[in-house]
Design a protein around this motif. Sequence first.
Motif, PDB file in Angstrom:
ATOM      1  N   PHE A 148       0.841  -1.249   0.027  1.00 18.62           N
ATOM      2  CA  PHE A 148      -0.218  -0.065   0.117  1.00 18.62           C
ATOM      3  C   PHE A 148       0.927   1.490   0.023  1.00 18.62           C
ATOM      4  N   LEU A 149       2.051   1.128   0.786  1.00 19.58           N
ATOM      5  CA  LEU A 149       2.968   2.450   0.657  1.00 19.58           C
ATOM      6  C   LEU A 149       3.453   2.650  -0.667  1.00 19.58           C
TER       7      LEU A 149
ATOM      8  N   TYR B  78     -12.270   8.114  -7.711  1.00 15.62           N
ATOM      9  CA  TYR B  78     -13.176   8.650  -6.649  1.00 15.62           C
ATOM     10  C   TYR B  78     -14.757   8.297  -7.460  1.00 15.62           C
ATOM     11  N   LEU B  79     -14.837   8.488  -8.777  1.00 13.76           N
ATOM     12  CA  LEU B  79     -16.009   8.348  -9.196  1.00 13.76           C
ATOM     13  C   LEU B  79     -16.496   6.887  -9.306  1.00 13.76           C
ATOM     14  N   LEU B  80     -15.427   6.047  -9.524  1.00 14.48           N
ATOM     15  CA  LEU B  80     -15.667   4.262  -9.744  1.00 14.48           C
ATOM     16  C   LEU B  80     -16.300   4.358  -8.228  1.00 14.48           C
ATOM     17  N   ASP B  81     -15.664   4.702  -7.240  1.00 14.16           N
ATOM     18  CA  ASP B  81     -15.849   4.270  -5.839  1.00 14.16           C
ATOM     19  C   ASP B  81     -17.406   4.591  -5.530  1.00 14.16           C
ATOM     20  N   LYS B  82     -17.764   5.809  -6.029  1.00 14.71           N
ATOM     21  CA  LYS B  82     -19.251   6.182  -5.707  1.00 14.71           C
ATOM     22  C   LYS B  82     -20.314   5.608  -6.812  1.00 14.71           C
ATOM     23  N   ILE B  83     -19.932   5.009  -7.852  1.00 13.70           N
ATOM     24  CA  ILE B  83     -20.947   4.531  -8.642  1.00 13.70           C
ATOM     25  C   ILE B  83     -20.971   3.124  -8.020  1.00 13.70           C
ATOM     26  N   ILE B  84     -20.182   2.421  -7.480  1.00 13.81           N
ATOM     27  CA  ILE B  84     -20.423   1.134  -6.937  1.00 13.81           C
ATOM     28  C   ILE B  84     -21.179   1.301  -5.564  1.00 13.81           C
ATOM     29  N   SER B  85     -20.840   2.330  -4.750  1.00 11.31           N
ATOM     30  CA  SER B  85     -21.485   2.605  -3.536  1.00 11.31           C
ATOM     31  C   SER B  85     -22.957   3.155  -3.776  1.00 11.31           C
TER      32      SER B  85
ATOM     33  N   MET C  31      -4.711   6.073  -3.715  1.00  6.38           N
ATOM     34  CA  MET C  31      -4.236   4.670  -3.143  1.00  6.38           C
ATOM     35  C   MET C  31      -5.697   4.231  -2.288  1.00  6.38           C
ATOM     36  N   TRP C  32      -5.987   5.100  -1.519  1.00  7.52           N
ATOM     37  CA  TRP C  32      -6.930   4.809  -0.663  1.00  7.52           C
ATOM     38  C   TRP C  32      -8.494   4.515  -1.374  1.00  7.52           C
ATOM     39  N   SER C  33      -8.549   5.503  -2.403  1.00  4.17           N
ATOM     40  CA  SER C  33      -9.746   5.094  -3.098  1.00  4.17           C
ATOM     41  C   SER C  33      -9.644   3.972  -3.938  1.00  4.17           C
TER      42      SER C  33
END
Length: 454
Positions: free
Chosen positions: A110-111, A169-176, A337-339
Amino acid sequence: MPEIFNSVLFFVVAIGVLITFHEYGHYWVARRMGVIVLRFSVGFGPVIWRYQPKKSHTEFVVSAIPLGGYVRMLDESQEEVPEQYLPEAFNRQPLYKRSAIVAAGPLANFLLAGILYGLTFMIGTEGLRPVIGTLMENGLAAKSGLMVGDEIRTIDGKSNRSWDEHHFYLLDKIISEEIVVYGVENDNGVRTVGVNFGELEEVDLQSSSIDTVIGMYPATPQIRPIVDRTVPGYPAEAAGLQPGDEIVSINNSPVNSWNDLVGLISQTNERVLNIRFSRGGIDQEVLLEPRIVERNGTRVKQIGIAVNAEQQLRDANATVKLRYGFIESLARGFETMWSTTALTLKMLAGMVTLQQSADSIGGPIAIAEHAGKAAEAGINNYLTFLALLSVSLGILNLLPIPVLDGGHLMFHAYEAISGSPPTERMLIVANQIGLFLLICLMGFAFYNDIARIF
């Protein structure tokens, strides 16, 4: 053949970098915790290179099969340990130290991903200006009130300067299935538009782009059919087409853009093409027969020419270069990385609950193919590919499957709760189950690779 060589080369480089960083995480923390490391290996199988510094217990090796690696520590469960070295044996360490050593490998991945993403921001990325050029009829963007000509200035309050700046960021919001607020500007002023991704009936991110899912595409000028280069050995080179030639017509059908050219070549039923082109202001003609090649399981016709679309877009002022300072690049790198991590976990959960297709799971063949394509597309694309792969490797190793780091952490959790480590019999059975699950996962990944080819 060169494509295969490049894919293999960049695959080996990618796997080598990720494995080395992962194992170094284990090694570094083990040494800080006072544990003796006997071997640091990149790869499995026969050793092809080894080095052991003087007055060091650690042997560094590179092995022939670059599909993994390991750090072997001094441990009474593996061998007899001389009495004077018992305090430095892994199994003699308190639980928190052992857990820290095990977790250090995935955390190193992750680092590394955060650093790699940060490097892409420091190097700079070029993207299209965030102006809406096309809206799909009855698409979510149109229904939400977005309009052609809108320039997207902010996304959920985050400054937005290019079309793909907040891709993950948008991918994350679409799935959520969350609501995203777009701040847009056009000739009539500034306004905000809320887009509720929960209104999407079906989301297929395996075969559809974000633009298709949302129902909007960026404004781009037409790409003129000007030859930038010819592909060696293809019909265009043999017919004498040269860089700078602009295609005017194919079989008397006018060609006004690169899309026109691709469409006419792919849809024609004629065996021979009459191509009219302009060179130095003088029209000329050539006859050539397109070559039929297979791309992603589909047979397509090609003549072997390429355009420099990026340069044409720059000339038309349709792109913007994004580059950030050291601190902001690292901040954006770790945010990305977090997204990416959150997105991957959500997609993994979707696969487990059968809400997402598992067809996207790929093995070495798919990874090698993507590595080659990313490298050909430039250093930033390759760094982004490495970062995404590093996140995936970190998550994979944290899965609670015995033989993986996550499995060892699961045993440590059992020890913390019960007050004693699992019995040897429990470890043997659990490791056998874990090995079986891992083989099944690898087999499924290989199956997907083969299915994509055939």
